[in-house]
Motif scaffolding. Structure first.
Motif, mmCIF file in Angstrom:
data_model
loop_
_atom_site.group_PDB
_atom_site.id
_atom_site.type_symbol
_atom_site.label_atom_id
_atom_site.label_comp_id
_atom_site.label_asym_id
_atom_site.label_seq_id
_atom_site.Cartn_x
_atom_site.Cartn_y
_atom_site.Cartn_z
ATOM 1 N N TYR A 533 0.740 -1.122 -0.063
ATOM 2 C CA TYR A 533 -0.122 0.058 -0.130
ATOM 3 C C TYR A 533 0.804 1.244 -0.066
ATOM 4 O O TYR A 533 2.177 1.329 0.364
ATOM 5 N N THR A 549 -3.288 3.849 -2.002
ATOM 6 C CA THR A 549 -3.436 2.921 -2.929
ATOM 7 C C THR A 549 -3.294 1.386 -2.228
ATOM 8 O O THR A 549 -2.406 1.618 -1.028
ATOM 9 N N ALA A 550 -3.760 0.442 -2.525
ATOM 10 C CA ALA A 550 -3.438 -0.896 -1.864
ATOM 11 C C ALA A 550 -3.724 -2.084 -2.727
ATOM 12 O O ALA A 550 -4.575 -1.778 -3.627
ATOM 13 N N GLN A 584 -6.062 -4.051 -7.436
ATOM 14 C CA GLN A 584 -5.557 -2.838 -6.644
ATOM 15 C C GLN A 584 -6.524 -1.826 -6.659
ATOM 16 O O GLN A 584 -7.395 -1.670 -7.371
ATOM 17 N N THR A 586 -7.747 2.384 -5.730
ATOM 18 C CA THR A 586 -6.883 4.011 -5.457
ATOM 19 C C THR A 586 -8.098 4.571 -4.935
ATOM 20 O O THR A 586 -9.396 4.591 -5.670
ATOM 21 N N TYR A 618 -5.448 -3.723 5.574
ATOM 22 C CA TYR A 618 -4.369 -2.903 5.694
ATOM 23 C C TYR A 618 -4.759 -1.748 6.601
ATOM 24 O O TYR A 618 -5.774 -1.273 6.496
ATOM 25 N N ILE A 620 -3.198 2.101 7.400
ATOM 26 C CA ILE A 620 -2.214 3.050 6.709
ATOM 27 C C ILE A 620 -2.350 4.102 7.605
ATOM 28 O O ILE A 620 -3.060 4.601 7.762
#
Length: 625
Positions: A533, A549-550, A584, A586, A618, A620
């Protein structure tokens, strides 16, 4: 004392005093970190996303979590999360429809520190909704088509319908497929279910849930009960003399397979019973036998055996006659131990054979299938008292459940069956096992998991020590057998990181989830992979637009996200984004002008409402200055 003081340098005394004071001060102010946890909201209805925060873990360690229902049943929560630099872990859990109401507990455990945190929360009944909803017809036999209508959703929002069976299990409208459709411009929604011919009878529920609104509507209806399934084995009457017709039924065979039957008289002599039978679509057979004149009285056996499945059913009954063999005490049959894990050795003893005759024996799996085709591989000689003793070691990949050890005398044809149980090794989950539990790259691990729906697809993935998620099965590659058991293997790749790997198996229809841990060892550790990410910028003032992004998601899967503010309050977004062809996502978020200053967290996670096997999450970190 004076003499001693005169010989002791005053400078040394001063230093000792200073060290003692400093040590005392250090011990007095040393902080002690206590584990604790919170949940937001502390109470909610089914469908609520509960957000949990726990502290006191080691920085960077993996934290596993699970929920405990009011009836003390537990379910693991996936995936695991990792504590941040302050030893804090943050995760969420969606309360599914149909769960028990009452006091629940979310438990978390640090893998390295073994720190444990229990966080209570409550699931309460949904508020009654005054929305139009109906079903037509309200009752129908298996095979009927039910049409449901409901209103009150947001215009054009995505709606997920599913079913709840009379036994409380959830199922999709179409087996093996998730159904996603949309409400119309007025918020009305219509869906149809074509019930299968084998639908269990009873009170059903059809549920529809709006993804954006969170509105959940439950419509009750009835499937008229089909005829009761025949018993596994039966005989009627239980006893009778010459001229009596005994009616037998047996189940557990493959539908449509040939089934042979025969009789064993009290002396062990074998008599043919009927021509080959054909099992019906439920795997059952039925046959009759009329007792002729001048047959031996005593205990008889009627035996049925499947040609393909090798399932064998023995039914005992009594023939009454003037030339009856004197009744003797029942044979003493035993097994020790009565249960054990794969690899355990079981010792068996059985009586009633002819002295000195060969006794063939063979184990039958919980499915009724012999583990060997050649029974002559398992032979023992009966003692002068007609007793046979032998032992058998369960293979490492033995199926869990109730097994049967069958034995038959070569000349008397006398048969016995002794039941025993093979249990899952390890305390993590009694319904899954792995052999071995430790290995290096290249090792083949063998798994068996139980209690899925018969024939349902099973998704399997790993949660590695570095948080990586690896799918081990492709779509429809692995299915449970007709008894709900699934078997598979995994070869540890050459680049696998050393540490604890969690293997997860989830039934696609039932939602039943099994997990077991294994350990990968290697000579040299691998470098930890870079996070999947990014964030830009990493900090900014209120009003700044942050771009995230991831990766690691499935193509076209839906992904949800939310934020944790510096005061640990949750900022909901209530939006979903779809992963692109590279897996992905975004997205952007603009910090409001009154946003709190400090450390923020953007949490992104696979939607729990999608049919995916990589439950990726995730956290972040970023800052608002």
């Amino acid at each position: 004392m004076t003499a001693i003081m005169q010989k002791t340098p005053w400078k040394l005394v001063g230093w000792l005093t200073l060290i003692t004071l400093l040590g005392t001060m250090f011990l007095a102010v040393r902080p002690v970190s206590a584990a604790s946890g919170t949940v937001v909201p502390p109470q909610g209805q089914t469908g609520t996303r509960f957000h949990f925060t726990a502290t006191g873990f080691e920085p960077g360690e993996r934290v596993d979590s699970w929920v405990t229902a009011p009836d003390s049943s537990t379910s693991p929560r996936y995936p695991s999360v990792y504590a941040d630099s302050a030893g804090m872990a943050i995760w969420s859990w969606d309360a599914p429809a149909g769960v028990l109401l009452g006091q629940w507990t979310m438990a978390a455990r640090g893998i390295r520190s073994d720190v444990r945190v229990s966080i209570p929360f409550e699931i309460v009944a949904s508020d009654p909704l005054n929305v139009p909803a109906n079903v037509n017809p309200t009752s129908g036999a298996p095979g009927a088509t039910f049409t449901f209508t409901a209103s009150g959703f947001k215009p054009d929002e995505r709606v997920a319908p599913w079913l709840i069976q009379p036994d409380g299990e959830s199922r999709e409208l179409v087996e093996g497929e998730l159904t996603w459709t949309f409400a119309d411009e007025n918020g009305d929604f219509t869906w149809v279910w074509n019930s299968p011919s084998d639908a269990p009878g009873g009170n059903w529920k059809s549920v529809a849930r709006g993804i954006e609104s969170g509105l959940e509507i439950v419509i009750e209806f009835t499937v008229a009960a089909p005829p009761a399934a025949p018993p596994e084995r039966s005989v009627w009457p239980a006893s009778g003399g010459a001229g009596t017709t005994f009616a037998f039924t047996a189940a557990g065979f493959d539908p449509g397979e040939q089934v042979g039957t025969w009789l064993n008289d009290p002396n062990g002599n074998r008599l043919d019973a009927t021509p080959w039978l054909i099992a019906d679509d439920k795997g059952s057979v039925a046959w009759n036998w009329t007792v002729p004149e001048n047959v031996l009285g005593g205990v008889w056996q009627s035996v049925a055996k499947g040609l393909n499945s090798r399932v064998e059913v023995i039914i005992t009954f009594e023939v009454i006659g003037p030339n009856a063999i004197p009744t003797s005490p029942p044979p003493s049959n035993s097994v020790n131990p009565t249960s054990g894990a794969p690899g355990a050795t079981f010792s068996f003893a059985a009586e009633g054979f002819k002295p000195g005759e060969d006794v063939f024996y063979w184990p039958l799996t919980p499915e009724g299938v012999p583990v060997a085709d050649k029974f002559t591989e398992f032979t023992v000689t009966a003692s002068p008292e007609g007793r046979a003793e032998w032992s058998w070691t369960a293979p490492a990949d033995a199926m869990f459940g109730q097994w049967t050890m069958a034995a038959r005398g070569e000349t008397t044809r006398f048969e016995v069956q002794i039941t025993f149980t093979i249990t899952a090794p390890g305390p993590e989950d009694p319904f899954i096992g792995v052999v071995p539990d430790v290995g290096d790259p290249g090792t083949t691990f063998t798994f068996l998991a139980r209690e899925f729906n018969p024939e349902e697809p099973v998704d399997v993935w790993t949660d590695g020590p570095n948080g990586e998620i690896i799918a081990l099965t492709r779509t429809d590659e692995l299915k449970a057998d007709r008894f709900g058991s699934a078997r598979w293997t995994w070869v540890v790749p050459d680049d696998a990181a050393a540490g604890t790997w969690r293997i997860v198996a989830r039934g696609r229809d039932s939602g039943e989830t099994r997990f077991v841990d294994l350990r990968v060892v290697r000579d040299a550790p691998l470098l930890e992979a870079a996070p999947l990410y990014t964030i830009s910028p990493a900090s900014g003032a209120p009003g700044t637009t942050f771009t995230f992004t991831a990766g690691g998601f499935k193509v076209d899967e839906f992904v949800g996200y939310w934020l944790n503010a510096p005061d640990r309050s949750v900022v909901r977004v209530d939006q979903e984004i779809r992963a692109d062809s590279n897996g992905q996502v975004t997205w952007t978020w603009t910090a409001p002008l009154d946003a709190q200053r400090g450390g923020w967290q953007m949490v992104v996670r696979s939607s729990q409402n999608d049919d995916v096997i990589n439950d990726v999450q995730y956290i972040i970190d970023f800052r608002i200055e």
